[in-house]
Design a protein around this motif. Sequence first.
Motif, PDB file in Angstrom:
ATOM      1  N   UNK A  96      63.957 108.947 -21.196  1.00  0.00           N
ATOM      2  CA  UNK A  96      63.107 108.764 -20.016  1.00  0.00           C
ATOM      3  C   UNK A  96      63.674 107.763 -19.019  1.00  0.00           C
ATOM      4  N   UNK A  97      64.902 107.304 -19.206  1.00  0.00           N
ATOM      5  CA  UNK A  97      65.385 106.178 -18.401  1.00  0.00           C
ATOM      6  C   UNK A  97      66.811 106.360 -17.894  1.00  0.00           C
ATOM      7  N   UNK A  98      67.173 107.574 -17.502  1.00  0.00           N
ATOM      8  CA  UNK A  98      68.485 107.793 -16.904  1.00  0.00           C
ATOM      9  C   UNK A  98      68.465 107.225 -15.482  1.00  0.00           C
ATOM     10  N   UNK A  99      69.321 106.219 -15.243  1.00  0.00           N
ATOM     11  CA  UNK A  99      69.250 105.535 -13.950  1.00  0.00           C
ATOM     12  C   UNK A  99      70.599 105.121 -13.376  1.00  0.00           C
ATOM     13  N   UNK A 100      71.708 105.569 -13.999  1.00  0.00           N
ATOM     14  CA  UNK A 100      73.018 105.184 -13.482  1.00  0.00           C
ATOM     15  C   UNK A 100      74.078 106.145 -13.990  1.00  0.00           C
ATOM     16  N   UNK A 101      75.138 106.257 -13.216  1.00  0.00           N
ATOM     17  CA  UNK A 101      76.202 107.208 -13.523  1.00  0.00           C
ATOM     18  C   UNK A 101      76.938 106.836 -14.811  1.00  0.00           C
ATOM     19  N   UNK A 102      77.133 105.548 -15.069  1.00  0.00           N
ATOM     20  CA  UNK A 102      77.842 105.138 -16.291  1.00  0.00           C
ATOM     21  C   UNK A 102      77.097 105.577 -17.537  1.00  0.00           C
ATOM     22  N   UNK A 103      75.776 105.575 -17.486  1.00  0.00           N
ATOM     23  CA  UNK A 103      74.981 106.034 -18.629  1.00  0.00           C
ATOM     24  C   UNK A 103      75.132 107.542 -18.801  1.00  0.00           C
ATOM     25  N   UNK A 104      75.117 108.286 -17.713  1.00  0.00           N
ATOM     26  CA  UNK A 104      75.312 109.738 -17.783  1.00  0.00           C
ATOM     27  C   UNK A 104      76.677 110.071 -18.366  1.00  0.00           C
ATOM     28  N   UNK A 105      77.690 109.333 -17.953  1.00  0.00           N
ATOM     29  CA  UNK A 105      79.050 109.569 -18.459  1.00  0.00           C
ATOM     30  C   UNK A 105      79.120 109.337 -19.958  1.00  0.00           C
ATOM     31  N   UNK A 106      78.491 108.275 -20.424  1.00  0.00           N
ATOM     32  CA  UNK A 106      78.531 107.965 -21.859  1.00  0.00           C
ATOM     33  C   UNK A 106      77.729 108.983 -22.663  1.00  0.00           C
ATOM     34  N   UNK A 107      76.606 109.407 -22.133  1.00  0.00           N
ATOM     35  CA  UNK A 107      75.822 110.449 -22.803  1.00  0.00           C
ATOM     36  C   UNK A 107      76.649 111.721 -22.961  1.00  0.00           C
TER      37      UNK A 107
END
Length: 226
Positions: A96-107
């Motif tokens: 529920x807390x996707x808020x930045x590109x670096x997190x998307x990349x790691x996911x």
Amino acid sequence: MSVKERLHSLQKQINEVCKECNRDPSSVQIVAVTKYVSMETTKEALDAGLVHIGENRAEGAVEKWEKLGDRGTWHFIGSLQTRKVKQITGKVKYLHSLDRLSLAQELDKRIDDGHVMKCFVQVNVSGEESKSGLSPEEVVPFLESLAEFKSIEVVGLMTMAPFVEDPELTRPVFKQLRVLRDKVQSLQLQHAPCTELSMGMSNDFKVAIEEGATFVRIGSALVGRE
């Protein structure tokens, strides 16, 4: 009161709100926020018939998932540090807390081929410095930047309203998120169908439902605090 009794009361309230605003109660999913309660209370929530379980710490989520993971659908509802992504992939179905590109990349890096994480993009509608999330103006460009990540599906938007005594004061926040969701839907992005709204907690879920919430995150009113 037991969790089962609280759930019965909560569902009755949801049914009443849905009737007043001409919504199908089945369109509102309850996420039981178990971050402040024990393994035993989390099990009680599942025994009561709850399906969606929400945790906001990677360690707590993993510990409970290892004991109870086959019984529910697990949501990560807190701010997720990039270095802790590997702990929750394969266990949590919704973020529920996707808020930045670096997190998307790691996911995208950590999720196994062929699997997908259902994500809500977190939006800081109220503009409070204490809250995480993108500004409303940043949402569409951010969503467009996620097209390359095959392991991420943006199912909706999430926000947290300010905590106020009068829940009616939260209405503009929830309404703005719904309008933004509708705008995103109109773009017809394949990787971001954005059909859902995660908004509303124990103190303001009724207003959130009136404004279109499809997932409400309920902690103290449902499982209490320990």
